[in-house]
Design an enzyme around this catalytic site. Structure first.
Site, PDB file in Angstrom:
ATOM      1  N   ARG A 202      -8.649  -0.365   4.706  1.00 20.75           N
ATOM      2  CA  ARG A 202      -7.831   0.667   4.060  1.00 20.75           C
ATOM      3  C   ARG A 202      -6.492   0.096   3.610  1.00 20.75           C
ATOM      4  O   ARG A 202      -5.903   0.585   2.649  1.00 20.75           O
ATOM      5  CB  ARG A 202      -7.529   1.807   5.046  1.00 20.75           C
TER       6      ARG A 202
ATOM      7  N   ASP B  37       4.650   0.500  11.913  1.00 21.57           N
ATOM      8  CA  ASP B  37       3.434  -0.124  11.368  1.00 21.57           C
ATOM      9  C   ASP B  37       3.271  -1.585  11.800  1.00 21.57           C
ATOM     10  O   ASP B  37       2.263  -2.213  11.458  1.00 21.57           O
ATOM     11  CB  ASP B  37       3.429  -0.037   9.829  1.00 21.57           C
TER      12      ASP B  37
ATOM     13  N   LYS C  80       0.837  -1.216   0.000  1.00 17.56           N
ATOM     14  CA  LYS C  80       0.000   0.000   0.000  1.00 17.56           C
ATOM     15  C   LYS C  80       0.867   1.261   0.000  1.00 17.56           C
ATOM     16  O   LYS C  80       0.661   2.171  -0.784  1.00 17.56           O
ATOM     17  CB  LYS C  80      -0.896   0.008   1.248  1.00 17.56           C
ATOM     18  N   ASN C  81       1.856   1.272   0.904  1.00 16.11           N
ATOM     19  CA  ASN C  81       2.615   2.509   1.075  1.00 16.11           C
ATOM     20  C   ASN C  81       3.623   2.755  -0.042  1.00 16.11           C
ATOM     21  O   ASN C  81       4.151   3.858  -0.168  1.00 16.11           O
ATOM     22  CB  ASN C  81       3.292   2.530   2.451  1.00 16.11           C
TER      23      ASN C  81
ATOM     24  N   CYS D  66      -4.258  12.677  12.773  1.00 13.28           N
ATOM     25  CA  CYS D  66      -5.095  11.489  12.796  1.00 13.28           C
ATOM     26  C   CYS D  66      -4.899  10.823  14.147  1.00 13.28           C
ATOM     27  O   CYS D  66      -4.130  11.304  14.981  1.00 13.28           O
ATOM     28  CB  CYS D  66      -4.783  10.561  11.629  1.00 13.28           C
TER      29      CYS D  66
ATOM     30  N   ARG E 123       0.984  14.349  12.873  1.00 14.74           N
ATOM     31  CA  ARG E 123       1.273  14.211  11.457  1.00 14.74           C
ATOM     32  C   ARG E 123       1.457  15.544  10.704  1.00 14.74           C
ATOM     33  O   ARG E 123       0.732  15.869   9.751  1.00 14.74           O
ATOM     34  CB  ARG E 123       0.224  13.326  10.790  1.00 14.74           C
TER      35      ARG E 123
HETATM   36  N1  EPU Z   1       7.094  14.330  10.647  1.00 14.22           N
HETATM   37  C1  EPU Z   1       7.387  15.639  10.935  1.00 14.22           C
HETATM   38  N2  EPU Z   1       7.280  16.545   9.920  1.00 14.22           N
HETATM   39  C2  EPU Z   1       6.896  16.203   8.663  1.00 14.22           C
HETATM   40  C3  EPU Z   1       6.604  14.853   8.384  1.00 14.22           C
HETATM   41  C4  EPU Z   1       6.717  13.939   9.407  1.00 14.22           C
HETATM   42  O1  EPU Z   1       7.733  15.985  12.059  1.00 14.22           O
HETATM   43  O2  EPU Z   1       6.838  17.085   7.799  1.00 14.22           O
HETATM   44  C5  EPU Z   1       7.205  13.324  11.723  1.00 14.22           C
HETATM   45  C6  EPU Z   1       5.884  12.594  11.977  1.00 14.22           C
HETATM   46  O3  EPU Z   1       5.057  13.314  12.851  1.00 14.22           O
HETATM   47  C7  EPU Z   1       6.369  11.291  12.559  1.00 14.22           C
HETATM   48  C8  EPU Z   1       7.657  11.032  11.775  1.00 14.22           C
HETATM   49  O4  EPU Z   1       8.064  12.297  11.269  1.00 14.22           O
HETATM   50  O5  EPU Z   1       6.688  11.474  13.898  1.00 14.22           O
HETATM   51  C9  EPU Z   1       7.570  10.033  10.643  1.00 14.22           C
HETATM   52  O6  EPU Z   1       6.486  10.339   9.795  1.00 14.22           O
HETATM   53  P1  EPU Z   1       6.532  10.083   8.240  1.00 14.22           P
HETATM   54  O7  EPU Z   1       6.478  11.391   7.530  1.00 14.22           O
HETATM   55  O8  EPU Z   1       7.662   9.173   7.895  1.00 14.22           O
HETATM   56  O9  EPU Z   1       5.140   9.337   8.014  1.00 14.22           O
HETATM   57  P2  EPU Z   1       4.310   9.387   6.664  1.00 14.22           P
HETATM   58  O10 EPU Z   1       5.228   9.470   5.532  1.00 14.22           O
HETATM   59  O11 EPU Z   1       3.229  10.382   6.776  1.00 14.22           O
HETATM   60  C10 EPU Z   1       4.302   6.820   6.166  1.00 14.22           C
HETATM   61  C11 EPU Z   1       3.285   5.715   6.075  1.00 14.22           C
HETATM   62  C12 EPU Z   1       2.776   5.376   7.464  1.00 14.22           C
HETATM   63  C13 EPU Z   1       3.973   4.968   8.333  1.00 14.22           C
HETATM   64  C14 EPU Z   1       5.003   6.100   8.349  1.00 14.22           C
HETATM   65  C15 EPU Z   1       6.261   5.758   9.132  1.00 14.22           C
HETATM   66  C16 EPU Z   1       2.284   6.045   3.886  1.00 14.22           C
HETATM   67  C17 EPU Z   1       1.073   6.351   3.090  1.00 14.22           C
HETATM   68  N3  EPU Z   1       2.179   6.124   5.212  1.00 14.22           N
HETATM   69  O12 EPU Z   1       3.611   7.953   6.701  1.00 14.22           O
HETATM   70  O13 EPU Z   1       1.901   4.253   7.294  1.00 14.22           O
HETATM   71  O14 EPU Z   1       3.539   4.696   9.632  1.00 14.22           O
HETATM   72  O15 EPU Z   1       5.386   6.417   6.998  1.00 14.22           O
HETATM   73  O16 EPU Z   1       6.875   4.641   8.595  1.00 14.22           O
HETATM   74  O17 EPU Z   1       3.316   5.698   3.337  1.00 14.22           O
HETATM   75  C18 EPU Z   1       0.192   2.760   7.852  1.00 14.22           C
HETATM   76  O18 EPU Z   1       0.383   2.193   6.764  1.00 14.22           O
HETATM   77  O19 EPU Z   1      -0.526   2.260   8.764  1.00 14.22           O
HETATM   78  C19 EPU Z   1       0.822   4.057   8.099  1.00 14.22           C
HETATM   79  C20 EPU Z   1       0.404   4.892   9.046  1.00 14.22           C
END
Ligand code: EPU
Length: 420
Positions: free
Chosen positions: A398, A306, A22-23, A115, A120
């Site tokens: 999802r 995850d 998915k990701n 969320c 996030r």
């Molecule tokens: N963060 C910041 N600033 C930003 C972006 C992120 O401080 O601009 C922080 C977040 O708050 C968090 C950390 O950095 O503490 C990591 O977040 P990341 O940006 O890596 O998460 P994401 O890219 O939004 C993806 C996956 C998530 C998974 C995370 C971490 C997708 C669609 N989602 O989210 O997947 O948990 O990486 O590996 O790729 C799931 O599949 O259940 C899911 C939540």
């Protein structure tokens, strides 16, 4: 709303095939916006999140066909505006910002908001866009990124919890069509970022270092259409492996990538679970009684956040104390109070869950709160005595393709029913 009714206590046996990630699929689908030529993406999992991404691409003007796991996208004429009603439903939809900015030099997207698992923020995505020369304005709940010209630069994208997966993806997708060279320091190393880079390279992008903390993108003038096959879902793989261990079963997981799961396999081994690679398959079974262990979630190649909830469910069955520490998202322990309804003894202490394992679980009605918490409740329900009803499984749909059907094939007694 639908629920799962699970009659627990059956050891899982047999073979299960893993779906596309998915990701990885979501940003790859967004990347198809970077060209007007046709793209074909294979092994896209049929999930509510990927269906939702299809709607977003269509709302931006792309023509999309999704048939038997292959997604055909043609984004000949697109607009750079995604409204609140679309983006609020899926936080991951923020990954359209990079391609829109790269291709159109403008992206106007509703801010995704928090969320249940944490705040996030997207500050790092925006920091990267600004480093490429974009002007950012936040107004009326929307983020506006515009650029007369995008110019490659060196930037540091590390944040309070380390790297950002979708932030790295977004900046990489904007940088492929920028002038000059972009260097992303403290880039996310997740396999999903590598898969996206592979697709972008197939489209004609010049990217090196994906999978390491330093990614270098040399901008090109145009991208062309391409074909790609999405990597297998490492989180789904881990979820089935943990379900097999929790029920004391033995399963063969087909089409899994052990090299994407080193940290999970290491912890399963420590807990007394054998994960054996046989060709392209993984065979999972307990090799002894379950043992407790400590787990800390970290960016890749550390233990994935995850899989934290599912592993917590497993450790409720291991006699002794396990400490699970969550370092990525601040409130990702919603499954804990629901696991307690099944008889688990878990206490939250700051960022850690202290699991006193070994008490037998017994079935009860529980409420799913997010995608991976739902998976943890299903695992606990499969291991518990009696019947567990997991409500609100739309969260699970999802991110898991036909999970109930796959589990039934492994012998689980699980039914999808209308919530009463
Ligand atoms: N963060 C910041 N600033 C930003 C972006 C992120 O401080 O601009 C922080 C977040 O708050 C968090 C950390 O950095 O503490 C990591 O977040 P990341 O940006 O890596 O998460 P994401 O890219 O939004 C993806 C996956 C998530 C998974 C995370 C971490 C997708 C669609 N989602 O989210 O997947 O948990 O990486 O590996 O790729 C799931 O599949 O259940 C899911 C939540």
């Amino acid at each position: 709303m639908e629920s799962f009714l699970i009659k627990g206590g059956v050891p899982l046996q047999g073979e299960v095939a893993i779906s596309g990630s998915k990701n990885a699929a979501l940003p790859i689908m967004a990347a198809a916006l970077l060209t007007g030529e046709p793209c074909a993406i294979r092994r896209v999992p049929d999930l509510s999140d990927t269906r939702f991404m299809v709607q977003i691409l269509e709302s931006l003007g792309a023509q999309v066909k999704f048939e038997r796991g292959t997604l055909s996208v043609r984004a000949q004429k697109i607009r750079g505006y995604a409204d609140y009603d679309l983006v609020r439903k899926m936080r991951g939809s923020i990954c359209i910002a990079g391609p829109l900015l790269g291709r159109l030099r403008e992206a106007r997207i509703s801010l995704p908001g928090g969320c249940i698992i944490g705040a996030r923020p997207i500050n790092l995505h925006l920091k990267g866009f600004e480093a490429l020369g974009a002007k950012i304005k936040i107004e009326g709940g929307y983020v506006d990124a515009t650029a007369k010209k995008l110019t490659g630069s060196t930037m540091f994208l590390g944040g309070r919890a380390g790297s950002t997966v979708l932030g790295t993806a977004n900046v990489m997708m904007a940088a492929v069509l920028a002038d000059g060279v972009t260097v992303i320091e403290s880039a996310a190393c997740e396999p999903e970022v590598v898969d996206l880079a592979d697709f972008l390279c197939a489209m004609g992008a010049k990217i090196s270092g994906a999978g390491s903390p330093t990614i270098t993108v040399t901008g090109v003038e145009k991208l062309h259409g391409a074909e790609h096959e999405v990597i297998p879902d490492r989180i789904e793989t881990a979820t089935f492996a943990i379900a097999a261990a929790a029920t004391d079963g033995e399963i063969t997981i087909r089409g899994a990538r052990a090299d994407h799961l080193r940290a999970v396999i290491d912890k399963l081994n420590e807990a007394g679970v054998s994960v054996e690679k046989r060709g392209a398959n993984l065979v999972v079974r307990r090799k002894e009684k379950l043992k407790p262990a400590d787990v800390t979630t970290l960016p890749y190649s550390g233990f994935p956040t995850d899989v934290q909830a599912q592993m917590t469910a497993l450790f409720t069955l291991a006699p002794g104390i396990s400490i699970i520490t969550e370092r990525i998202f601040e409130s990702r322990f919603m499954h804990v109070s629901e696991l307690a309804r099944l008889g688990a003894d878990i206490e939250i202490e700051g960022p850690s869950a202290i699991v006193k394992g070994g008490r037998p679980l017994s079935g009860a009605p529980v409420m799913a709160s997010d995608l991976r918490a739902s998976a943890a409740l299903v695992i606990a329900g499969l291991a518990a005595k009696g019947t567990t009803q997991v409500n609100r499984i739309y969260h699970l749909d999802r991110g898991y393709e036909r999970m109930d059907a796959k589990l039934r094939k492994l012998g689980a007694r699980i039914q999808r029913v209308e919530e009463k």
